[in-house]
Scaffold this motif. Sequence first.
Motif, PDB file in Angstrom:
ATOM      1  N   VAL A 188       0.740  -1.199  -0.175  1.00 48.58           N
ATOM      2  CA  VAL A 188      -0.074  -0.195   0.032  1.00 48.58           C
ATOM      3  C   VAL A 188       0.754   1.237   0.003  1.00 48.58           C
ATOM      4  O   VAL A 188       0.503   2.490  -0.803  1.00 48.58           O
ATOM      5  N   GLY A 189       2.095   1.105   0.897  1.00 43.52           N
ATOM      6  CA  GLY A 189       2.871   2.392   0.988  1.00 43.52           C
ATOM      7  C   GLY A 189       3.457   2.749  -0.289  1.00 43.52           C
ATOM      8  O   GLY A 189       3.875   3.845  -0.836  1.00 43.52           O
ATOM      9  N   ILE A 190       4.004   1.416  -1.145  1.00 41.37           N
ATOM     10  CA  ILE A 190       4.825   1.775  -2.318  1.00 41.37           C
ATOM     11  C   ILE A 190       3.876   2.166  -3.467  1.00 41.37           C
ATOM     12  O   ILE A 190       4.374   2.802  -4.276  1.00 41.37           O
ATOM     13  N   GLU A 191       2.588   1.803  -3.213  1.00 36.21           N
ATOM     14  CA  GLU A 191       1.761   2.412  -4.279  1.00 36.21           C
ATOM     15  C   GLU A 191       1.808   3.894  -4.507  1.00 36.21           C
ATOM     16  O   GLU A 191       1.374   4.374  -5.693  1.00 36.21           O
ATOM     17  N   PHE A 192       1.976   4.574  -3.558  1.00 40.23           N
ATOM     18  CA  PHE A 192       2.089   5.900  -3.799  1.00 40.23           C
ATOM     19  C   PHE A 192       3.412   6.382  -4.335  1.00 40.23           C
ATOM     20  O   PHE A 192       3.121   7.577  -4.983  1.00 40.23           O
ATOM     21  N   LEU A 193       4.223   5.579  -4.943  1.00 38.03           N
ATOM     22  CA  LEU A 193       5.438   6.068  -5.707  1.00 38.03           C
ATOM     23  C   LEU A 193       5.083   5.593  -7.107  1.00 38.03           C
ATOM     24  O   LEU A 193       5.967   5.768  -8.053  1.00 38.03           O
ATOM     25  N   ARG A 194       3.937   5.250  -7.443  1.00 33.52           N
ATOM     26  CA  ARG A 194       3.752   4.831  -8.625  1.00 33.52           C
ATOM     27  C   ARG A 194       3.050   6.015  -9.575  1.00 33.52           C
ATOM     28  O   ARG A 194       2.171   6.696  -8.853  1.00 33.52           O
ATOM     29  N   GLU A 195       3.450   6.137 -10.736  1.00 39.03           N
ATOM     30  CA  GLU A 195       3.046   7.439 -11.488  1.00 39.03           C
ATOM     31  C   GLU A 195       1.453   7.342 -11.689  1.00 39.03           C
ATOM     32  O   GLU A 195       0.568   8.201 -11.621  1.00 39.03           O
ATOM     33  N   SER A 196       0.999   5.885 -11.885  1.00 40.84           N
ATOM     34  CA  SER A 196      -0.486   5.630 -11.789  1.00 40.84           C
ATOM     35  C   SER A 196      -1.322   6.187 -10.659  1.00 40.84           C
ATOM     36  O   SER A 196      -2.587   6.410 -10.831  1.00 40.84           O
ATOM     37  N   HIS A 197      -0.571   6.484  -9.763  1.00 40.37           N
ATOM     38  CA  HIS A 197      -1.425   6.842  -8.482  1.00 40.37           C
ATOM     39  C   HIS A 197      -1.228   8.213  -8.095  1.00 40.37           C
ATOM     40  O   HIS A 197      -2.013   8.705  -7.315  1.00 40.37           O
ATOM     41  N   MET A 198      -0.644   9.027  -9.051  1.00 41.27           N
ATOM     42  CA  MET A 198      -0.427  10.346  -8.726  1.00 41.27           C
ATOM     43  C   MET A 198      -2.028  10.920  -9.041  1.00 41.27           C
ATOM     44  O   MET A 198      -2.695  10.514  -9.824  1.00 41.27           O
ATOM     45  N   GLY A 199      -2.343  11.943  -7.961  1.00 43.13           N
ATOM     46  CA  GLY A 199      -3.630  12.550  -7.961  1.00 43.13           C
ATOM     47  C   GLY A 199      -4.493  11.974  -7.140  1.00 43.13           C
ATOM     48  O   GLY A 199      -5.877  12.396  -7.013  1.00 43.13           O
ATOM     49  N   LYS A 200      -4.224  10.663  -6.714  1.00 42.04           N
ATOM     50  CA  LYS A 200      -5.321   9.892  -5.666  1.00 42.04           C
ATOM     51  C   LYS A 200      -4.788   9.822  -4.389  1.00 42.04           C
ATOM     52  O   LYS A 200      -3.908  10.060  -4.058  1.00 42.04           O
ATOM     53  N   ILE A 201      -5.733   9.796  -3.525  1.00 42.53           N
ATOM     54  CA  ILE A 201      -5.527   9.613  -2.341  1.00 42.53           C
ATOM     55  C   ILE A 201      -5.463   8.395  -1.816  1.00 42.53           C
ATOM     56  O   ILE A 201      -4.471   7.782  -1.228  1.00 42.53           O
ATOM     57  N   VAL A 202      -6.445   7.620  -1.924  1.00 43.25           N
ATOM     58  CA  VAL A 202      -6.429   5.877  -1.724  1.00 43.25           C
ATOM     59  C   VAL A 202      -6.963   5.418  -3.175  1.00 43.25           C
ATOM     60  O   VAL A 202      -7.864   5.959  -3.564  1.00 43.25           O
ATOM     61  N   SER A 203      -6.293   4.323  -3.827  1.00 42.71           N
ATOM     62  CA  SER A 203      -6.708   3.818  -4.816  1.00 42.71           C
ATOM     63  C   SER A 203      -7.396   2.487  -4.510  1.00 42.71           C
ATOM     64  O   SER A 203      -7.415   2.145  -3.449  1.00 42.71           O
ATOM     65  N   GLY A 204      -8.314   2.030  -5.512  1.00 40.37           N
ATOM     66  CA  GLY A 204      -9.173   0.851  -5.088  1.00 40.37           C
ATOM     67  C   GLY A 204      -8.277  -0.369  -4.863  1.00 40.37           C
ATOM     68  O   GLY A 204      -8.387  -1.285  -4.011  1.00 40.37           O
ATOM     69  N   TYR A 205      -7.169  -0.367  -5.619  1.00 40.66           N
ATOM     70  CA  TYR A 205      -6.293  -1.513  -5.448  1.00 40.66           C
ATOM     71  C   TYR A 205      -5.722  -1.446  -4.092  1.00 40.66           C
ATOM     72  O   TYR A 205      -5.360  -2.710  -3.803  1.00 40.66           O
ATOM     73  N   GLN A 206      -5.380  -0.375  -3.548  1.00 43.45           N
ATOM     74  CA  GLN A 206      -4.834  -0.365  -2.332  1.00 43.45           C
ATOM     75  C   GLN A 206      -5.793  -0.997  -1.277  1.00 43.45           C
ATOM     76  O   GLN A 206      -5.627  -1.881  -0.348  1.00 43.45           O
ATOM     77  N   VAL A 207      -7.278  -0.718  -1.400  1.00 45.05           N
ATOM     78  CA  VAL A 207      -8.219  -1.184  -0.685  1.00 45.05           C
ATOM     79  C   VAL A 207      -8.270  -2.641  -0.766  1.00 45.05           C
ATOM     80  O   VAL A 207      -8.597  -3.176   0.029  1.00 45.05           O
ATOM     81  N   ILE A 208      -8.290  -3.335  -1.982  1.00 48.78           N
ATOM     82  CA  ILE A 208      -8.171  -4.521  -2.268  1.00 48.78           C
ATOM     83  C   ILE A 208      -6.808  -5.256  -1.617  1.00 48.78           C
ATOM     84  O   ILE A 208      -7.429  -6.344  -0.754  1.00 48.78           O
ATOM     85  N   VAL A 209      -6.032  -4.480  -1.659  1.00 50.91           N
ATOM     86  CA  VAL A 209      -4.778  -5.408  -0.876  1.00 50.91           C
ATOM     87  C   VAL A 209      -4.964  -5.587   0.662  1.00 50.91           C
ATOM     88  O   VAL A 209      -4.802  -6.395   1.236  1.00 50.91           O
ATOM     89  N   LEU A 210      -5.512  -4.427   1.019  1.00 51.14           N
ATOM     90  CA  LEU A 210      -5.900  -4.560   2.701  1.00 51.14           C
ATOM     91  C   LEU A 210      -6.836  -5.550   2.845  1.00 51.14           C
ATOM     92  O   LEU A 210      -7.028  -6.123   3.932  1.00 51.14           O
ATOM     93  N   LEU A 211      -8.114  -5.433   2.152  1.00 48.93           N
ATOM     94  CA  LEU A 211      -9.104  -6.373   2.447  1.00 48.93           C
ATOM     95  C   LEU A 211      -8.471  -7.881   2.316  1.00 48.93           C
ATOM     96  O   LEU A 211      -8.934  -8.848   2.962  1.00 48.93           O
ATOM     97  N   ILE A 212      -7.692  -7.940   1.142  1.00 46.87           N
ATOM     98  CA  ILE A 212      -7.157  -9.442   0.924  1.00 46.87           C
ATOM     99  C   ILE A 212      -6.186  -9.752   2.415  1.00 46.87           C
ATOM    100  O   ILE A 212      -6.475 -11.053   2.784  1.00 46.87           O
ATOM    101  N   ALA A 213      -5.560  -8.776   2.914  1.00 47.12           N
ATOM    102  CA  ALA A 213      -4.696  -9.065   4.210  1.00 47.12           C
ATOM    103  C   ALA A 213      -5.776  -9.359   5.419  1.00 47.12           C
ATOM    104  O   ALA A 213      -5.191 -10.689   5.951  1.00 47.12           O
ATOM    105  N   CYS A 214      -6.906  -8.616   5.522  1.00 53.39           N
ATOM    106  CA  CYS A 214      -7.730  -8.775   6.410  1.00 53.39           C
ATOM    107  C   CYS A 214      -8.275 -10.306   6.438  1.00 53.39           C
ATOM    108  O   CYS A 214      -8.441 -10.806   7.355  1.00 53.39           O
ATOM    109  N   GLY A 215      -8.606 -10.518   5.278  1.00 55.93           N
ATOM    110  CA  GLY A 215      -9.125 -12.058   5.080  1.00 55.93           C
ATOM    111  C   GLY A 215      -8.205 -12.933   5.303  1.00 55.93           C
ATOM    112  O   GLY A 215      -8.562 -14.055   5.806  1.00 55.93           O
ATOM    113  N   GLY A 216      -6.989 -12.823   4.865  1.00 50.91           N
ATOM    114  CA  GLY A 216      -5.936 -13.686   5.319  1.00 50.91           C
ATOM    115  C   GLY A 216      -5.702 -13.882   6.744  1.00 50.91           C
ATOM    116  O   GLY A 216      -5.501 -15.269   7.365  1.00 50.91           O
ATOM    117  N   VAL A 217      -5.737 -12.950   7.472  1.00 45.96           N
ATOM    118  CA  VAL A 217      -5.526 -12.933   8.920  1.00 45.96           C
ATOM    119  C   VAL A 217      -6.627 -13.676   9.666  1.00 45.96           C
ATOM    120  O   VAL A 217      -6.554 -14.611  10.407  1.00 45.96           O
TER     121      VAL A 217
END
Length: 229
Positions: A188-217
Motif C-alpha cells: 500500500v505504501g509503495i503504491e504512492f510512488l507509482r505514476e498511476s497513483h498520482m492525483g489519488k488519495i487512496v486507490s481501489g487497488y490499495q483497498v483490495i490489498v488491505l481487504l485480502i490481508a484482513c481476510g488472510g488474517v
Amino acid sequence: MYIPKLKYTFYTPIVLSSIVIGVAVSCLLMKKAGAKKETIRYTALFTFISILLFSYLMGINLSGNIYQVGFVGAGGALGLIVGAIGSALIHRDHIRDSVAAWIIVAPLMYGLSKISCHIAGCCNGIPYKGPFCVSYGVKNGKCFFPVQLLEVVVFLLIFVCGLTLYMKGKERLRVAEIVLVISALSKVGIEFLRESHMGKIVSGYQVIVLLIACGGVIGMERIRKIRKS
C-alpha cells in the motif's frame, strides 16, 4: 539506469519462475514440518493453480480486457491464501505449519516477479531524476523512480526476516500473520510512488490489498482454533 525497448522482455518466464521457486521453497518448509508427501504434492498443485487463476481473474476485473492481462500481485496473493488454507483444511496435515509456510513465501514470489516489470516497463514510478532513476525506451527515455526495484528489495527482505523467524519454530502461524500484514502495508505504501497513483488519495487497488490481508488474517485465526495436527 536505462532499459532499452526489447523485442522480448521475458515477462511471463520470469513471473512463472518466481512462482515455481516460491512453490519449491514452500514444499521444502512443509517437508521440514513433517507433512506427508501426498499432502505436499497436492497442496503445491492446488495452490499453484489457485495463484494463476485468481491473478488472471483480478487482472480481468481491473483491466476489463481478457486478452491483455498481466500478473496481478493482489490476485496472486489471494490465490495463494485460498489455496494454502483450503488445502490445509482438506488434508488436515500439520495445518498451522503448512499454512504458515505458504504465507511466509508469498513475499519471495512477489519480490522476484517484479523483476519482470522492471525489465518490461509495463508500469513505472513517479517522474524522478534523482539517484537510481530508471528510464525506458518504451516510454521515450523519460526518467522515473525505480519502484519495481524497491519492491524487489523490500519484499525479499520481508521474506528473509519471516523465514528466519519461521525456522526458529515458535508461533509460526503468528509469524505468517505478521508477514502478511507487513507485506500488505508495504505494498500500500509503495503504491504512492507509482505514476498511476498520482492525483489519488487512496486507490481501489490499495483497498483490495488491505481487504485480502484482513481476510488472510481472519482465515489464519480460524486455523489457529483447530487442534494442532
